[in-house]
Design an enzyme around this catalytic site. Sequence first.
Site, PDB file in Angstrom:
ATOM      1  N   GLY A  84      62.027  -4.150  92.042  1.00 29.76           N
ATOM      2  CA  GLY A  84      61.297  -3.269  91.299  1.00 29.76           C
ATOM      3  C   GLY A  84      61.704  -1.786  91.071  1.00 29.76           C
ATOM      4  O   GLY A  84      61.017  -0.953  90.502  1.00 29.76           O
ATOM      5  N   ALA A 116      65.480  -9.363  90.533  1.00 32.16           N
ATOM      6  CA  ALA A 116      65.203  -8.183  90.871  1.00 32.16           C
ATOM      7  C   ALA A 116      66.041  -7.166  90.012  1.00 32.16           C
ATOM      8  O   ALA A 116      67.251  -7.150  89.903  1.00 32.16           O
ATOM      9  CB  ALA A 116      65.238  -8.160  92.209  1.00 32.16           C
ATOM     10  N   GLY A 117      65.508  -6.006  89.909  1.00 30.93           N
ATOM     11  CA  GLY A 117      66.146  -4.927  89.239  1.00 30.93           C
ATOM     12  C   GLY A 117      66.356  -4.570  88.006  1.00 30.93           C
ATOM     13  O   GLY A 117      66.526  -3.437  87.350  1.00 30.93           O
ATOM     14  N   ASN A 177      59.837  -9.440  86.766  1.00 31.54           N
ATOM     15  CA  ASN A 177      58.292  -9.197  87.041  1.00 31.54           C
ATOM     16  C   ASN A 177      57.928  -7.687  86.783  1.00 31.54           C
ATOM     17  O   ASN A 177      57.308  -7.179  85.828  1.00 31.54           O
ATOM     18  CB  ASN A 177      57.950  -9.546  88.340  1.00 31.54           C
ATOM     19  CG  ASN A 177      56.443  -9.464  88.763  1.00 31.54           C
ATOM     20  OD1 ASN A 177      55.872  -9.739  89.655  1.00 31.54           O
ATOM     21  ND2 ASN A 177      55.734  -8.943  87.746  1.00 31.54           N
ATOM     22  N   LYS A 225      60.430 -20.392  95.900  1.00 38.00           N
ATOM     23  CA  LYS A 225      61.375 -19.309  95.986  1.00 38.00           C
ATOM     24  C   LYS A 225      61.481 -18.576  97.090  1.00 38.00           C
ATOM     25  O   LYS A 225      60.355 -18.308  97.831  1.00 38.00           O
ATOM     26  CB  LYS A 225      60.831 -18.188  95.014  1.00 38.00           C
ATOM     27  CG  LYS A 225      61.918 -17.134  94.858  1.00 38.00           C
ATOM     28  CD  LYS A 225      61.304 -15.957  94.094  1.00 38.00           C
ATOM     29  CE  LYS A 225      62.432 -14.671  94.074  1.00 38.00           C
ATOM     30  NZ  LYS A 225      61.584 -13.482  93.793  1.00 38.00           N
TER      31      LYS A 225
END
Length: 283
Positions: A185, A211-212, A233, A124
């Site tokens: 995040g 993300a987000g 995550n 990644k």
Amino acid sequence: MPSFFISPKTTTATPNPTETPDQLVIAGRRFTSRLMTGTGKYPSIAAMQASVEASGCEIVTVAVRRVQTKAPGHEGLAEALDWQKIWMLPNTAGCKTAEEAIRVARLGREMARLLGQEDNNFVKLEVIPDARYLLPDPIGTLEAAAQLVKEGFAVLPYINADPLLAKRLEEVGCATVMPLGSPIGSGQGIQNEANIKIIIEQSKVPVVIDAGIGSPSEAAYGMELGADALLINSAIALAKDPVQMGRAMGLATTAGRLAHLAGRIPVQHIASASSPQTGLVST
């Protein structure tokens, strides 16, 4: 027996043994789950382990530099998961330049091989010089991706939701493109919907929204848009109950994928009765 009764037998679908399972394919490798998760920010290693299992994910991303330096929360991380069952996705988190990212990608490949995944060339790719908003550098990402592809890596680049950049990365040989839904995040959800739709429409490689995403409803919506997978995550790791949230995100990813394949009804500006208007009993 009333005429409207339908026996359970008549409503049971017969499985088709020749039906091909709906699988995610990245660089020739097949996965059943379309949810990828991370390993950072969890309250404990045990919580991370239980959450990964509950989510049903098959790909877990690992920050190479943090594992190597045994950063807080990453001690013993490499040994905490069963790499015979989970596919490692080493990431270049913390790299600010293309050169740094290339070096860390090479270290990540060696780490995967040392843990038994000798054929793992996945990385990644993150090139992030921006410390405040953690936005990826498009120029550095493209430069690093081109070099890593030449070295035989299956590159999964983390990018802004830029359709032109996504197409360029595909052209240099990246295995996927990974547009952000909103800043890492942030839990803002999918704020870049219009551009993500364009990326999905024009891409010939899997599109992973990264993300987000903050809630299962947002995860399901990302899949309904037509994304091939999600990487989540913070929304799992920082939840009050990471294990339950991991399970919820796994279910939402599956539900969103099924909804996309099924096809939603068109949006109309007038009502449409659910029951037919013919054959009604006269009064």
